[in-house]
Design an enzyme around this catalytic site. Structure first.
Site, mmCIF file in Angstrom:
data_model
loop_
_atom_site.group_PDB
_atom_site.id
_atom_site.type_symbol
_atom_site.label_atom_id
_atom_site.label_comp_id
_atom_site.label_asym_id
_atom_site.label_seq_id
_atom_site.Cartn_x
_atom_site.Cartn_y
_atom_site.Cartn_z
ATOM 1 N N ASP A 1 0.853 -1.191 0.000
ATOM 2 C CA ASP A 1 0.000 0.000 0.000
ATOM 3 C C ASP A 1 0.886 1.237 0.000
ATOM 4 O O ASP A 1 1.896 1.282 0.698
ATOM 5 C CB ASP A 1 -0.905 -0.014 1.255
ATOM 6 C CG ASP A 1 -2.120 0.897 1.095
ATOM 7 O OD1 ASP A 1 -1.929 2.103 0.874
ATOM 8 O OD2 ASP A 1 -3.258 0.399 1.206
ATOM 9 N N THR B 1 -4.494 6.892 0.267
ATOM 10 C CA THR B 1 -5.776 7.132 0.956
ATOM 11 C C THR B 1 -5.929 6.212 2.169
ATOM 12 O O THR B 1 -6.780 6.439 3.010
ATOM 13 C CB THR B 1 -7.000 6.923 0.025
ATOM 14 O OG1 THR B 1 -6.944 5.598 -0.527
ATOM 15 C CG2 THR B 1 -7.034 7.927 -1.098
ATOM 16 N N GLY B 2 -5.099 5.190 2.253
ATOM 17 C CA GLY B 2 -5.148 4.283 3.399
ATOM 18 C C GLY B 2 -4.260 4.808 4.524
ATOM 19 O O GLY B 2 -3.602 5.830 4.380
ATOM 20 N N SER C 1 -16.164 -2.693 -9.845
ATOM 21 C CA SER C 1 -17.181 -1.815 -9.260
ATOM 22 C C SER C 1 -18.455 -1.804 -10.091
ATOM 23 O O SER C 1 -18.410 -1.940 -11.333
ATOM 24 C CB SER C 1 -16.604 -0.397 -9.214
ATOM 25 O OG SER C 1 -17.633 0.536 -8.982
ATOM 26 N N TYR D 1 -12.741 6.447 -13.691
ATOM 27 C CA TYR D 1 -12.751 5.350 -12.717
ATOM 28 C C TYR D 1 -13.434 4.111 -13.308
ATOM 29 O O TYR D 1 -12.889 3.011 -13.279
ATOM 30 C CB TYR D 1 -13.466 5.816 -11.450
ATOM 31 C CG TYR D 1 -13.669 4.724 -10.420
ATOM 32 C CD1 TYR D 1 -12.588 4.247 -9.677
ATOM 33 C CD2 TYR D 1 -14.931 4.186 -10.181
ATOM 34 C CE1 TYR D 1 -12.775 3.239 -8.729
ATOM 35 C CE2 TYR D 1 -15.119 3.191 -9.239
ATOM 36 C CZ TYR D 1 -14.033 2.723 -8.510
ATOM 37 O OH TYR D 1 -14.227 1.729 -7.580
ATOM 38 N N VAL E 1 -21.878 8.330 1.191
ATOM 39 C CA VAL E 1 -23.035 8.969 1.815
ATOM 40 C C VAL E 1 -23.256 8.505 3.266
ATOM 41 O O VAL E 1 -23.601 9.321 4.128
ATOM 42 C CB VAL E 1 -24.277 8.778 0.909
ATOM 43 C CG1 VAL E 1 -24.680 7.338 0.816
ATOM 44 C CG2 VAL E 1 -25.432 9.606 1.349
HETATM 45 P P1 NAD Z 1 -9.602 2.983 0.037
HETATM 46 O O1 NAD Z 1 -9.194 4.284 -0.577
HETATM 47 O O2 NAD Z 1 -9.861 2.965 1.493
HETATM 48 O O3 NAD Z 1 -8.538 1.850 -0.317
HETATM 49 C C1 NAD Z 1 -7.667 1.899 -1.420
HETATM 50 C C2 NAD Z 1 -6.276 1.574 -0.905
HETATM 51 O O4 NAD Z 1 -5.376 1.508 -2.017
HETATM 52 C C3 NAD Z 1 -5.733 2.650 0.039
HETATM 53 O O5 NAD Z 1 -5.183 2.047 1.192
HETATM 54 C C4 NAD Z 1 -4.663 3.354 -0.790
HETATM 55 O O6 NAD Z 1 -3.634 3.915 0.013
HETATM 56 C C5 NAD Z 1 -4.183 2.213 -1.677
HETATM 57 N N1 NAD Z 1 -3.560 2.648 -2.923
HETATM 58 C C6 NAD Z 1 -3.988 3.619 -3.772
HETATM 59 N N2 NAD Z 1 -3.139 3.734 -4.804
HETATM 60 C C7 NAD Z 1 -2.164 2.800 -4.609
HETATM 61 C C8 NAD Z 1 -1.000 2.430 -5.325
HETATM 62 N N3 NAD Z 1 -0.631 3.063 -6.457
HETATM 63 N N4 NAD Z 1 -0.229 1.423 -4.845
HETATM 64 C C9 NAD Z 1 -0.552 0.790 -3.679
HETATM 65 N N5 NAD Z 1 -1.631 1.119 -2.958
HETATM 66 C C10 NAD Z 1 -2.421 2.105 -3.414
HETATM 67 O O7 NAD Z 1 -10.879 2.482 -0.779
HETATM 68 P P2 NAD Z 1 -11.811 1.202 -0.573
HETATM 69 O O8 NAD Z 1 -13.178 1.698 -0.507
HETATM 70 O O9 NAD Z 1 -11.276 0.329 0.512
HETATM 71 O O10 NAD Z 1 -11.634 0.474 -1.986
HETATM 72 C C11 NAD Z 1 -10.927 -0.762 -2.158
HETATM 73 C C12 NAD Z 1 -11.196 -1.277 -3.568
HETATM 74 O O11 NAD Z 1 -12.584 -1.560 -3.716
HETATM 75 C C13 NAD Z 1 -10.840 -0.296 -4.677
HETATM 76 O O12 NAD Z 1 -10.267 -1.016 -5.748
HETATM 77 C C14 NAD Z 1 -12.182 0.292 -5.081
HETATM 78 O O13 NAD Z 1 -12.176 0.726 -6.409
HETATM 79 C C15 NAD Z 1 -13.078 -0.914 -4.877
HETATM 80 N N6 NAD Z 1 -14.493 -0.548 -4.682
HETATM 81 C C16 NAD Z 1 -14.889 0.088 -3.542
HETATM 82 C C17 NAD Z 1 -16.247 0.414 -3.359
HETATM 83 C C18 NAD Z 1 -16.744 1.104 -2.123
HETATM 84 O O14 NAD Z 1 -17.960 1.344 -2.040
HETATM 85 N N7 NAD Z 1 -15.914 1.432 -1.152
HETATM 86 C C19 NAD Z 1 -17.175 0.078 -4.371
HETATM 87 C C20 NAD Z 1 -16.722 -0.561 -5.520
HETATM 88 C C21 NAD Z 1 -15.388 -0.897 -5.652
#
Ligand code: NAD
Length: 314
Positions: A32, A36-37, A119, A143, A187
């Protein structure tokens, strides 16, 4: 012991997934870049956990994270639709190029199983409800385009190199640790944040738009099933609850949980905002014996309790 690599493991869904894997006694590596994490999402987790701070855009970082790994859950992504619209190139660099890079490194390391977080955004404005996986892909943002490309690459690596991808199309995921302060907050944490602060939430439009809100525990369950399932290999599978809930219903439910009445301010509808979105989850049921075991009410109560605790510590 062979390890599971969770890319994006310090994020919202990632941290829950890592926790569940460790709880099963599984050794885990997280890759990671913390964009955003947060590493704090992974503190106090007991078990065999390695953290690699790095990006899926770098071969070196991927190599470092693939040591002893036999399966991958690929969650790392630019997740903001707004950001992808403002910077499609930046989104592509991570979500498309990062994904191909990871797939290719995994192929060379003879790792076959990869679960890919796609997604519901790939359905775009397709009016059919519920969404079935065979519906036409329609992309309305960088996206969505990047997730659709990721899906295609999964298919290609399956066909050409016999890798074992499982594509999961998550719907609206919510739960503890989702960040209400992020500029692109979903939301549910935003509404709860308003409730806890006693400020009126803003609803874009009339609040009758519906979504398939799925508690993160269900998504984690799907991720773990997808790691093991034979039938899911090479397939694209919706992960949601199969139930639609309007924003107005959501506010009512939160009001009951918080023992308050949430009177929203209704703002203008967002241009291009989908009216309805709900998953058909028959395929997930058939192929992976998936069922949404945590209800919306239960998930909301957990999320309210979590955000209350966060607020009390602030
Ligand atoms: P999040 O932002 O909390 O998690 C994404 C993680 O990826 C973060 O920890 C960020 O630091 C890391 N990251 C970003 N770019 C990176 C890179 N270049 N190299 C390594 N790490 C990187 O978001 P989330 O909601 O936990 O989403 C996780 C996955 O689920 C994503 O692929 C997102 O597209 C997918 N997703 C989420 C939702 C939702 O409702 N949350 C819905 C559909 C799909």
């Amino acid at each position: 012991m062979a390890r599971v690599l969770v890319t994006g493991g310090a994020g919202f869904i990632g941290a829950h997934t890592v926790r569940a894997l460790l709880k099963r006694g599984q050794a885990v590596t997280v890759l990671d870049d913390l964009s955003t994490g947060a590493e704090s999402n992974l503190t106090a987790l007991a078990g065999d956990l390695e953290f690699v701070k790095g990006t899926v855009c770098s071969d070196d970082d991927i190599q470092r994270s693939l040591r002893s790994v036999d399966r991958i859950i690929h969650l790392a992504a630019v997740v903001s639709v707004v950001r992808s619209v403002n910077d499609p190139v930046g989104c592509d660099a991570v979500n498309v190029h990062g994904t191909v890079r990871l797939l290719d490194r995994a192929r060379h390391a003879q790792i076959r199983r990869i679960v890919f977080a796609s997604s519901a955004a790939v359905y775009g404005e397709d009016p059919s409800q519920p969404k079935v996986e065979s519906a036409r892909i329609e992309v309305l943002s960088g996206y969505a385009a990047s997730k659709a490309c990721g899906e295609l690459y999964m298919q290609m690596f399956h066909r050409l190199y016999h890798m074992e991808p499982v594509v999961l199309r998550y719907f609206n995921v919510f739960g503890p640790r989702q960040n209400p302060k992020s500029q692109y907050a979903a939301v549910i944490p935003t509404f709860i944040d308003c409730m806890l602060k006693g400020t009126p939430p803003t609803v874009n439009g009339d609040g009758e738009q519906t979504r398939d809100f799925c508690c993160v525990d269900n998504v984690v369950d799907a991720n773990l099933r997808a790691l093991e399932s034979r039938d899911a290999v090479g397939r694209v599978i919706n992960i949601g609850t199969g139930t639609r809930t309007s924003l107005n219903q959501l506010l009512d439910m939160l009001g009951v949980i918080g023992n308050t009445r949430l009177a929203p301010i209704f703002g203008p509808a967002v241009l291009g905002d989908l009216r309805h979105s709900v998953a058909d989850i028959s395929l997930a049921r058939t192929l992976m014996d998936y069922a949404p075991r945590v209800s919306l009410t239960e998930g909301l109560a957990q999320t309210v309790a979590y955000l209350r605790q966060v607020q009390s510590l602030a």
